[in-house]
Design a protein around this motif. Structure first.
Motif, PDB file in Angstrom:
ATOM      1  N   LEU A  43       0.793  -1.325   0.092  1.00  0.00           N
ATOM      2  CA  LEU A  43      -0.031   0.085  -0.232  1.00  0.00           C
ATOM      3  C   LEU A  43       0.939   1.221  -0.202  1.00  0.00           C
ATOM      4  N   LEU A  96       3.837   1.532  -1.154  1.00  0.00           N
ATOM      5  CA  LEU A  96       4.464   1.431  -2.469  1.00  0.00           C
ATOM      6  C   LEU A  96       3.669   2.158  -3.418  1.00  0.00           C
ATOM      7  N   LEU A  97       2.424   1.895  -3.292  1.00  0.00           N
ATOM      8  CA  LEU A  97       1.413   2.290  -4.235  1.00  0.00           C
ATOM      9  C   LEU A  97       1.078   3.917  -4.231  1.00  0.00           C
ATOM     10  N   LEU A 115       3.504   6.332  -5.480  1.00  0.00           N
ATOM     11  CA  LEU A 115       3.483   6.376  -6.973  1.00  0.00           C
ATOM     12  C   LEU A 115       2.812   7.450  -7.534  1.00  0.00           C
ATOM     13  N   ASP A 145       4.874  10.666 -13.294  1.00  0.00           N
ATOM     14  CA  ASP A 145       6.014   9.619 -13.556  1.00  0.00           C
ATOM     15  C   ASP A 145       7.298  10.355 -14.226  1.00  0.00           C
ATOM     16  N   SER A 171       7.675   9.051 -18.246  1.00  0.00           N
ATOM     17  CA  SER A 171       6.768   9.529 -19.184  1.00  0.00           C
ATOM     18  C   SER A 171       6.185  10.825 -18.902  1.00  0.00           C
ATOM     19  N   LEU A 210       4.061  11.144 -17.349  1.00  0.00           N
ATOM     20  CA  LEU A 210       2.238  10.937 -17.158  1.00  0.00           C
ATOM     21  C   LEU A 210       1.999  11.180 -15.766  1.00  0.00           C
ATOM     22  N   GLN A 211       0.825  11.638 -15.470  1.00  0.00           N
ATOM     23  CA  GLN A 211       0.539  11.891 -14.155  1.00  0.00           C
ATOM     24  C   GLN A 211      -0.543  10.820 -13.537  1.00  0.00           C
ATOM     25  N   ARG A 212       0.147  10.129 -12.582  1.00  0.00           N
ATOM     26  CA  ARG A 212      -0.467   8.954 -12.014  1.00  0.00           C
ATOM     27  C   ARG A 212      -1.355   9.065 -10.839  1.00  0.00           C
ATOM     28  N   TYR A 213      -2.662   8.799 -10.570  1.00  0.00           N
ATOM     29  CA  TYR A 213      -3.299   8.716  -9.550  1.00  0.00           C
ATOM     30  C   TYR A 213      -3.385  10.128  -8.840  1.00  0.00           C
ATOM     31  N   PHE A 258      -5.857  12.591 -10.235  1.00  0.00           N
ATOM     32  CA  PHE A 258      -7.362  13.118 -10.449  1.00  0.00           C
ATOM     33  C   PHE A 258      -7.512  14.354 -10.695  1.00  0.00           C
ATOM     34  N   MET A 285      12.463   2.872  -5.800  1.00  0.00           N
ATOM     35  CA  MET A 285      12.755   1.176  -6.469  1.00  0.00           C
ATOM     36  C   MET A 285      11.984   1.279  -7.797  1.00  0.00           C
ATOM     37  N   GLU A 286      11.145   1.821  -8.153  1.00  0.00           N
ATOM     38  CA  GLU A 286      10.677   1.927  -9.395  1.00  0.00           C
ATOM     39  C   GLU A 286      11.565   2.575 -10.416  1.00  0.00           C
TER      40      GLU A 286
END
Lengths: 499, 154
Positions: free
Chosen positions: A175, A177-178, A181, A185, A188, A190-193, A195, A446-447
């Protein structure tokens, strides 16, 4: 020896009047907030972090380190006086410490705790000075594969060291780790999570998450069983240990320091394990082992030395690798980044004054705790007696102002609230939040490191096992995880956390 | 009829599951990429899937294994503290720090069993607001509007 020259240089940085004052303020505030029930070192540092923004980076880090020792020390004070361990590391101290206090020897118990902590702190200052340079050298040879493997090892250790069932530790890490994120990113763009909230483009701020989980969540939980907060504690008199106390604390302190120093470097919160381990060790080897549990000096000296040593040694991975071993170190790393310093092996070579100044200040901070706290014990006792219903609104106010001042953004308060609610629910469900926060910090790293590793090897994951350092780290991680499944270890672990 | 034998385990599992499903749902369109060039969706999807799996295991354990009962949740402190923090965030810009802190302090203080409406409580709150204004805004020069845009017309 070079180290002594470096330490002297560090001492000259740490002993400037300004830095001494900040160290003193840190130690004092840390102890003050640490003795207040319900706030551990993580919450204390998170809360006071914004106050260090205006300072020079060295002063800020010195002050935060001071808050850390102070809060830890304050936790032992409450453990001894009112049987209320502020956090996991002082749980064992409460066993014999509180018994001693009940017998009217509270003052001596506090003195033993302070002296053994100071001894451990002194030894560890030198150990850090001694080990940091070679480890930094090693760290320079770390590529992305090694860093990734190191983080896997760190997470494996935090799984094993978490209390409760392994399943929950793993889930909490996943959880974390998620949650780590959230944001843009790096590869790329890109916008993650996010919203669509521009505030989330940079990701969740660790300080806000920590303040929500450890500050707000803790307060809601404390208010729930308010009625049970009847504190009865012994009078403190006679601080001076007797001649017999002195002779009885030497061996346990030495053993505790050794064990704490060895375990403290482990990622994932070695300090708690160190104090449990030291207590268990005393139960086996001490000459007075049958007295343990009934107010024995050894039961204070050993775990206090061990947890102070462990706490201090957790600076090693932070300073040499930029790797947080626990949530407090994660906050230190956060503070470094906010002051424009990139944590990692580069700090020692590029910022020697900061590096050695911080190390030297550890010893000064420990010394200050010793000379400052014992005479001030009356003040701390009075602070413990302040009713909680006067305190908690103040703590909430500090958290709220602190969060807002991080980036002058009102939205951050909603994030803090959300994590406060989440932290409270986790507390209700006995899910430990520390692994989640470690995962949160490590997630994006880590990613990034795994991506770079696989990019360099053209998608072949076997490099992780063919590069020697990375292979050793990963095998160690696997061994740690497998050891949990061994029945003997399972028993020790459940016994350690049962106390 | 399913009987939950270990509520703590069960609800923890439900939280993991919820986060896992949400992670997968909102991260569905993030590109996976290849092993050599991982896309933005690789980590989120793997982690969400792991959370879903762990959540399901916890749910099953919650139904099958005996565990401690859940202590009752006292809604008053929970709701009041959450509302106080959230409201402060909504109010800081339009109303300003002084008004916002006053509401934050009183609302959170009400969460305590010991709280009574009294002049002392109001005075205490006022004193704390004044101290914060002095220490943070004046002393540490934290950038905070003392009175908000509603009053300054900004």
């Amino acid at each position: 020896m070079d180290i002594f020259a470096d330490l002297l240089m560090g001492l000259s940085v740490a002993a400037t009047p300004t830095n001494l004052v900040w160290c003193l303020i840190g130690v004092f505030l840390g102890t003050a907030i640490g003795v207040l029930p319900g706030l551990g070192p993580s919450a204390t540092i998170a809360m006071l972090l914004p106050a260090t923004f205006g300072l020079e980076p060295v002063s800020a880090l010195i002050m935060m380190a001071g808050i850390f020792y102070g809060a830890q020390y304050g936790g032992s004070t409450t453990a001894i006086l009112i049987n209320l361990p502020g956090e996991a590391t002082s749980v064992v101290t409460a066993i014999d410490g509180y018994k001693m206090a009940r017998k009217g020897a509270a003052g001596r118990a506090l003195a033993v705790a302070a002296l053994s902590s100071f001894f451990a702190g002194t030894v560890c200052t030198f150990l850090i000075a001694f080990f940091a340079p070679p480890l930094t050298e090693l760290a320079f040879r770390f590529g992305p594969a090694e860093y990734f493997a190191l983080m896997v090892l760190g997470l494996a250790a935090s799984i094993v060291l978490a209390s409760g069932h392994i399943l929950h530790a793993i889930a909490m890490i996943a959880l974390g780790l998620l949650l780590g994120l959230v944001g843009t990113d790096v590869n790329s763009g890109l916008q993650r999570y996010a919203f669509g909230f521009p505030e989330l483009a940079d990701g969740l701020n660790f300080v806000i998450v920590a303040m929500g989980v450890f500050g707000i969540g803790e307060i809601i939980a404390n208010l729930e069983d308010e009625a049970r907060r009847d504190l009865g504690f012994a009078k403190v008199k006679g601080l001076m240990p007797t001649r017999e106390d002195w002779s009885r604390m030497v061996a346990p302190t030495l053993r505790g320091t050794t064990l704490g120093a060895a375990l403290g470097v482990l990622p994932g919160g070695g300090a708690a394990l160190a104090s449990f381990g030291a207590y268990a060790l005393e139960k086996r080897v001490s000459k007075h082992r049958e007295e343990l549990g009934n107010g024995a000096i050894e039961g204070i000296a050993a775990p206090e030395a061990a947890n102070n040593a462990g706490a201090q040694m957790s600076f090693i991975p932070m300073l040499t690798l930029g790797f947080p071993a626990n949530t407090v170190m994660a906050l230190m790393i956060g503070a470094m980044i906010m002051h424009g310093i990139q944590p990692g092996p580069g700090v020692m070579t590029e910022q020697p004054r900061l590096f050695w100044g911080l190390i030297a200040s550890m010893w000064i901070g420990n010394l200050m705790l010793l000379v400052l706290n014992l005479p001030l014990i009356g003040l701390w006792v009075r602070m413990i007696m302040v009713p909680y219903h006067y305190l908690f609104p103040m703590i909430i106010v500090f958290c709220a102002i602190g969060v807002f001042s991080l980036s002058n953004n009102a939205f951050d308060l909603q994030i803090m609230t959300a994590f406060g609610v989440l932290g409270y629910l986790f507390k209700k469900l006995d899910c430990e939040p520390a692994p989640m926060l470690l995962g949160f910090i490590l997630g994006p790293l880590m990613e990034e490191f795994l991506r770079r590793t696989l990019l360099l090897s053209q998608g072949d994951p076997s490099v992780l096992l063919t590069r020697p350092i990375s292979a050793v780290l990963l095998i160690a991680a696997a061994a740690i995880l497998l050891s949990v499944l061994l029945p003997a270890f399972k028993r020790t672990r459940s016994r350690a956390f049962a106390q | 009829m399913v009987v939950v034998k270990s509520p703590k385990e069960f609800y923890a599992g439900a939280i993991y599951l919820a986060f896992g499903v949400a992670g997968l749902w909102f991260g569905w369109n993030y590109p996976m990429g290849t092993a050599g060039r991982m896309g933005a969706g690789y980590f989120p999807k793997v982690l969400s899937a792991a959370l879903i799996l762990l959540g399901l295991v916890a749910l099953v354990r919650g139904i099958r294994i005996n565990g401690a009962p859940l202590d009752p949740i006292r809604l008053k402190p929970f709701l009041l503290i959450a509302a106080a923090c959230s409201l402060f965030g909504l109010m800081i810009e339009p109303i300003g720090m002084i008004g916002g802190l006053f509401v934050l302090i009183l609302l959170s203080a009400m969460a305590s069993r010991e709280f009574r409406w009294s002049p002392v409580a109001l005075l205490g709150a006022a004193g704390l607001v004044a101290a914060c204004a002095l220490v943070f805004v004046w002393g540490l020069s934290v950038q905070m509007p003392l009175v908000g845009s509603w009053f300054t017309g900004g």
